[in-house]
Design a protein around this motif. Structure first.
Motif, PDB file in Angstrom:
ATOM      1  N   GLU A  62      19.209  -0.471 -11.139  1.00  0.00           N
ATOM      2  CA  GLU A  62      18.022  -1.311 -11.193  1.00  0.00           C
ATOM      3  C   GLU A  62      17.307  -1.193  -9.854  1.00  0.00           C
ATOM      4  OE1 GLU A  62      16.840  -2.937 -13.734  1.00  0.00           O
ATOM      5  OE2 GLU A  62      18.535  -2.527 -15.072  1.00  0.00           O
ATOM      6  N   PRO A  63      15.974  -1.287  -9.848  1.00  0.00           N
ATOM      7  CA  PRO A  63      15.258  -1.183  -8.572  1.00  0.00           C
ATOM      8  C   PRO A  63      15.612  -2.338  -7.644  1.00  0.00           C
ATOM      9  CG  PRO A  63      13.775  -1.874 -10.337  1.00  0.00           C
ATOM     10  CD  PRO A  63      15.059  -1.475 -10.990  1.00  0.00           C
ATOM     11  N   ALA A  64      15.692  -2.033  -6.363  1.00  0.00           N
ATOM     12  CA  ALA A  64      15.946  -3.041  -5.335  1.00  0.00           C
ATOM     13  C   ALA A  64      14.928  -2.850  -4.229  1.00  0.00           C
ATOM     14  CB  ALA A  64      17.361  -2.919  -4.787  1.00  0.00           C
ATOM     15  N   LEU A  65      14.354  -3.935  -3.758  1.00  0.00           N
ATOM     16  CA  LEU A  65      13.263  -3.841  -2.793  1.00  0.00           C
ATOM     17  C   LEU A  65      13.711  -3.193  -1.492  1.00  0.00           C
ATOM     18  CD1 LEU A  65      10.340  -4.474  -2.057  1.00  0.00           C
ATOM     19  CD2 LEU A  65      11.083  -6.737  -1.320  1.00  0.00           C
ATOM     20  N   GLU A  66      14.906  -3.490  -1.038  1.00  0.00           N
ATOM     21  CA  GLU A  66      15.393  -2.933   0.217  1.00  0.00           C
ATOM     22  C   GLU A  66      16.837  -2.491   0.058  1.00  0.00           C
ATOM     23  OE1 GLU A  66      14.771  -5.641   3.435  1.00  0.00           O
ATOM     24  OE2 GLU A  66      12.584  -5.596   3.268  1.00  0.00           O
ATOM     25  N   VAL A  67      17.121  -1.279   0.526  1.00  0.00           N
ATOM     26  CA  VAL A  67      18.474  -0.714   0.477  1.00  0.00           C
ATOM     27  C   VAL A  67      18.749  -0.065   1.823  1.00  0.00           C
ATOM     28  CG1 VAL A  67      20.019   0.929  -0.663  1.00  0.00           C
ATOM     29  CG2 VAL A  67      18.269  -0.266  -2.001  1.00  0.00           C
ATOM     30  N   GLU A  68      19.918  -0.295   2.376  1.00  0.00           N
ATOM     31  CA  GLU A  68      20.277   0.279   3.668  1.00  0.00           C
ATOM     32  C   GLU A  68      20.450   1.785   3.546  1.00  0.00           C
ATOM     33  OE1 GLU A  68      21.048   0.218   7.708  1.00  0.00           O
ATOM     34  OE2 GLU A  68      20.562  -1.544   6.463  1.00  0.00           O
ATOM     35  N   PRO A  69      19.720   2.585   4.336  1.00  0.00           N
ATOM     36  CA  PRO A  69      19.891   4.037   4.262  1.00  0.00           C
ATOM     37  C   PRO A  69      21.250   4.456   4.815  1.00  0.00           C
ATOM     38  CG  PRO A  69      17.841   3.433   5.397  1.00  0.00           C
ATOM     39  CD  PRO A  69      18.670   2.203   5.285  1.00  0.00           C
ATOM     40  N   PRO A  70      21.815   5.556   4.327  1.00  0.00           N
ATOM     41  CA  PRO A  70      23.036   6.089   4.925  1.00  0.00           C
ATOM     42  C   PRO A  70      22.777   6.506   6.369  1.00  0.00           C
ATOM     43  CG  PRO A  70      22.570   7.145   2.808  1.00  0.00           C
ATOM     44  CD  PRO A  70      21.355   6.362   3.188  1.00  0.00           C
ATOM     45  N   GLY A  71      23.851   6.617   7.135  1.00  0.00           N
ATOM     46  CA  GLY A  71      23.732   7.042   8.521  1.00  0.00           C
ATOM     47  C   GLY A  71      24.208   8.465   8.716  1.00  0.00           C
ATOM     48  N   CYS A  72      23.693   9.082   9.768  1.00  0.00           N
ATOM     49  CA  CYS A  72      24.098  10.432  10.158  1.00  0.00           C
ATOM     50  C   CYS A  72      25.120  10.339  11.282  1.00  0.00           C
ATOM     51  CB  CYS A  72      22.862  11.217  10.614  1.00  0.00           C
ATOM     52  SG  CYS A  72      23.190  12.886  11.230  1.00  0.00           S
ATOM     53  N   ASP A  73      25.905  11.398  11.468  1.00  0.00           N
ATOM     54  CA  ASP A  73      26.895  11.415  12.546  1.00  0.00           C
ATOM     55  C   ASP A  73      26.240  11.276  13.913  1.00  0.00           C
ATOM     56  OD1 ASP A  73      28.924  11.735  10.727  1.00  0.00           O
ATOM     57  OD2 ASP A  73      29.058  13.908  10.960  1.00  0.00           O
ATOM     58  N   CYS A  74      24.947  11.669  14.019  1.00  0.00           N
ATOM     59  CA  CYS A  74      24.259  11.558  15.306  1.00  0.00           C
ATOM     60  C   CYS A  74      23.797  10.134  15.594  1.00  0.00           C
ATOM     61  CB  CYS A  74      23.064  12.516  15.350  1.00  0.00           C
ATOM     62  SG  CYS A  74      21.605  11.927  14.437  1.00  0.00           S
ATOM     63  N   ASP A 132       0.847  -1.186   0.000  1.00  0.00           N
ATOM     64  CA  ASP A 132       0.000   0.000   0.000  1.00  0.00           C
ATOM     65  C   ASP A 132       0.887   1.242   0.000  1.00  0.00           C
ATOM     66  OD1 ASP A 132      -1.508   2.215   1.713  1.00  0.00           O
ATOM     67  OD2 ASP A 132      -3.026   0.898   0.834  1.00  0.00           O
ATOM     68  N   PRO A 133       0.466   2.316  -0.716  1.00  0.00           N
ATOM     69  CA  PRO A 133       1.273   3.542  -0.700  1.00  0.00           C
ATOM     70  C   PRO A 133       1.588   4.038   0.704  1.00  0.00           C
ATOM     71  CG  PRO A 133      -0.413   3.708  -2.386  1.00  0.00           C
ATOM     72  CD  PRO A 133      -0.684   2.429  -1.636  1.00  0.00           C
ATOM     73  N   TYR A 134       0.679   3.820   1.648  1.00  0.00           N
ATOM     74  CA  TYR A 134       0.925   4.263   3.020  1.00  0.00           C
ATOM     75  C   TYR A 134       2.154   3.581   3.609  1.00  0.00           C
ATOM     76  CZ  TYR A 134      -0.051   5.650   7.827  1.00  0.00           C
ATOM     77  OH  TYR A 134       0.047   6.188   9.088  1.00  0.00           O
ATOM     78  N   GLU A 135       2.374   2.323   3.242  1.00  0.00           N
ATOM     79  CA  GLU A 135       3.533   1.604   3.767  1.00  0.00           C
ATOM     80  C   GLU A 135       4.836   2.170   3.247  1.00  0.00           C
ATOM     81  OE1 GLU A 135       3.801  -1.069   6.019  1.00  0.00           O
ATOM     82  OE2 GLU A 135       1.769  -0.354   6.440  1.00  0.00           O
ATOM     83  N   LEU A 136       4.777   2.811   2.077  1.00  0.00           N
ATOM     84  CA  LEU A 136       5.988   3.328   1.454  1.00  0.00           C
ATOM     85  C   LEU A 136       6.179   4.822   1.697  1.00  0.00           C
ATOM     86  CD1 LEU A 136       5.579   1.510  -1.975  1.00  0.00           C
ATOM     87  CD2 LEU A 136       7.108   0.853  -0.108  1.00  0.00           C
ATOM     88  N   SER A 137       5.188   5.469   2.298  1.00  0.00           N
ATOM     89  CA  SER A 137       5.253   6.926   2.411  1.00  0.00           C
ATOM     90  C   SER A 137       4.608   7.423   3.693  1.00  0.00           C
ATOM     91  CB  SER A 137       4.561   7.568   1.203  1.00  0.00           C
ATOM     92  OG  SER A 137       4.868   8.941   1.140  1.00  0.00           O
ATOM     93  N   ARG A 164      13.117  -0.678   3.102  1.00  0.00           N
ATOM     94  CA  ARG A 164      12.172  -0.747   1.990  1.00  0.00           C
ATOM     95  C   ARG A 164      11.787   0.660   1.527  1.00  0.00           C
ATOM     96  NH1 ARG A 164       7.428  -3.868   3.817  1.00  0.00           N
ATOM     97  NH2 ARG A 164       8.884  -5.605   3.517  1.00  0.00           N
ATOM     98  N   VAL A 165      11.499   1.550   2.468  1.00  0.00           N
ATOM     99  CA  VAL A 165      11.116   2.913   2.117  1.00  0.00           C
ATOM    100  C   VAL A 165      12.267   3.624   1.421  1.00  0.00           C
ATOM    101  CG1 VAL A 165      10.415   5.160   3.035  1.00  0.00           C
ATOM    102  CG2 VAL A 165       9.409   3.066   3.959  1.00  0.00           C
ATOM    103  N   TRP A 166      13.484   3.432   1.919  1.00  0.00           N
ATOM    104  CA  TRP A 166      14.649   4.059   1.285  1.00  0.00           C
ATOM    105  C   TRP A 166      14.855   3.522  -0.131  1.00  0.00           C
ATOM    106  CZ3 TRP A 166      17.511   8.197   1.808  1.00  0.00           C
ATOM    107  CH2 TRP A 166      18.743   8.276   1.135  1.00  0.00           C
ATOM    108  N   GLY A 167      14.690   2.218  -0.315  1.00  0.00           N
ATOM    109  CA  GLY A 167      14.832   1.634  -1.648  1.00  0.00           C
ATOM    110  C   GLY A 167      13.827   2.202  -2.628  1.00  0.00           C
ATOM    111  N   TRP A 168      12.587   2.399  -2.169  1.00  0.00           N
ATOM    112  CA  TRP A 168      11.518   2.953  -3.002  1.00  0.00           C
ATOM    113  C   TRP A 168      11.847   4.370  -3.436  1.00  0.00           C
ATOM    114  CZ3 TRP A 168       7.273   3.055  -5.832  1.00  0.00           C
ATOM    115  CH2 TRP A 168       6.340   4.077  -5.721  1.00  0.00           C
ATOM    116  N   TYR A 169      12.246   5.209  -2.486  1.00  0.00           N
ATOM    117  CA  TYR A 169      12.518   6.607  -2.815  1.00  0.00           C
ATOM    118  C   TYR A 169      13.830   6.786  -3.564  1.00  0.00           C
ATOM    119  CZ  TYR A 169       8.446   8.495  -0.575  1.00  0.00           C
ATOM    120  OH  TYR A 169       7.142   8.813  -0.291  1.00  0.00           O
ATOM    121  N   LEU A 170      14.814   5.954  -3.271  1.00  0.00           N
ATOM    122  CA  LEU A 170      16.067   6.054  -4.013  1.00  0.00           C
ATOM    123  C   LEU A 170      15.825   5.711  -5.486  1.00  0.00           C
ATOM    124  CD1 LEU A 170      19.099   6.636  -3.639  1.00  0.00           C
ATOM    125  CD2 LEU A 170      19.445   4.167  -3.398  1.00  0.00           C
TER     126      LEU A 170
END
Length: 237
Positions: free
Chosen positions: A128-140, A32-37, A48-54
Motif C-alpha cells: 500500500e502507498p505510504a507517504l514517507e519511507v526510510e531509504p536504505p543506506g549505503c556502506d559509505c 508539486d511534482p518538483y518536490e517529488l522529483s 517522502r521522495v523515496w516513498g513516492w518512487y518506491l
C-alpha cells in the motif's frame, strides 16, 4: 532496415502506468511534482521522495506490456531495432525489446546519492502507498536513491550517446507517445528530420513534431504499431 523507436509516456499509459502528473493518489496530491522529483526535494525530505518512487516501482510491476510494446519487440524479427525511451518503466524490456536506452533512468535501478555506486540490496516491501519511507543506506553512509533523472539533472552520458547514435544511423525513426516538449529528448526527432531520415509520428494528438514528420499516424500505440510496418510503404507514398 534500421528502425529506432523513441517512446514516451503515451505508450505506457495504455498499459495503466499513470503519467507523472497523474500518478498522485491522495497521499501525494498536495505536492508539486518538483518536490517529488528534484535534488532539492530529496534533500528536504528523502523519506517522502523515496516513498513516492518506491510506490511507483511496485505499481509498474503490476501492469503488463501492451500490444504497442509487443509490436516493437516483434519488429526485431525483420529489422535492426533500437528503442530509446523517456519512460522509467521496464515494459519494453518485458515485451522482449533489446537494446533499450533509458534517457531518464529506470524505476528498477538504484544508486547511492553520495558515492553513486549501484545498489543491489533488498528493497522494502510495499503493498500500500505510504507517504514517507526510510531509504536504505549505503556502506559509505549515504542514502540510496532511485536512479532517475530528476529536474535539473543531466541525462546519463552513456544512454544519451547511444540514443544519438541510434537516431543518426536509423533508416526510420518512429516517435510514439511523446509530447515532443521535453528536451534534450525532443531534439532527437529534430536531428533525424535534419538528416532527411523518415520520421513517423504515432500520437492521437498533434505535437510540435507533427508539422515536420514524414508521416503522422493519429492512433494510439497499441492500435497503430502492430500493423505499422505493413502499412508503412503505403503511408510513405
Amino acid at each position: 532496415m534500421r528502425i529506432t523507436v523513441l517512446s514516451g509516456a503515451g505508450i505506457s499509459a495504455e498499459s495503466g502506468v499513470p503519467t507523472f502528473r497523474d500518478d498522485k493518489n491522495g497521499l501525494w496530491s498536495r505536492f508539486d511534482p518538483y518536490e517529488l522529483s528534484s535534488v532539492q526535494g530529496w534533500q528536504r525530505n528523502p523519506e517522502r521522495v523515496w516513498g513516492w518512487y518506491l510506490w511507483r516501482h511496485y505499481l509498474v510491476g503490476t501492469v503488463e506490456p501492451n500490444a504497442g510494446h509487443r509490436a516493437v519487440a516483434a519488429w526485431q524479427d525483420h529489422a535492426e531495432v533500437s528503442v530509446v525511451t523517456q519512460n522509467v518503466d521496464d515494459l519494453h524490456e518485458r515485451a522482449g525489446s533489446s537494446p533499450v536506452h533509458h534517457l531518464h533512468g529506470s524505476l528498477f535501478d538504484f544508486r547511492c546519492a553520495t558515492c553513486d555506486l549501484p545498489y543491489t540490496g533488498q528493497l522494502p516491501q510495499m503493498t500500500e502507498p505510504a507517504l514517507e519511507v526510510e531509504p536504505p543506506g549505503c556502506d559509505c553512509g549515504g542514502l540510496i536513491r532511485p536512479d532517475i533523472v530528476w529536474f535539473g539533472e543531466a541525462l546519463p552520458e552513456g544512454p544519451w550517446q547511444r540514443a544519438v547514435e541510434a537516431t543518426t544511423t536509423a533508416d526510420v525513426l518512429v516517435v510514439v507517445g511523446t509530447s515532443g516538449l521535453v528536451y534534450p529528448a525532443a531534439g532527437l526527432p529534430e536531428l533525424a528530420v535534419a538528416r532527411g531520415t523518415v520520421v513517423v509520428e504515432v500520437n492521437p494528438e498533434p505535437t510540435p513534431l507533427s508539422s515536420s514528420a514524414t508521416v503522422t499516424v493519429r492512433e494510439s500505440a497499441s492500435t497503430a504499431l502492430p500493423t505499422l510496418m505493413q502499412r508503412l510503404p503505403a503511408l510513405l507514398n
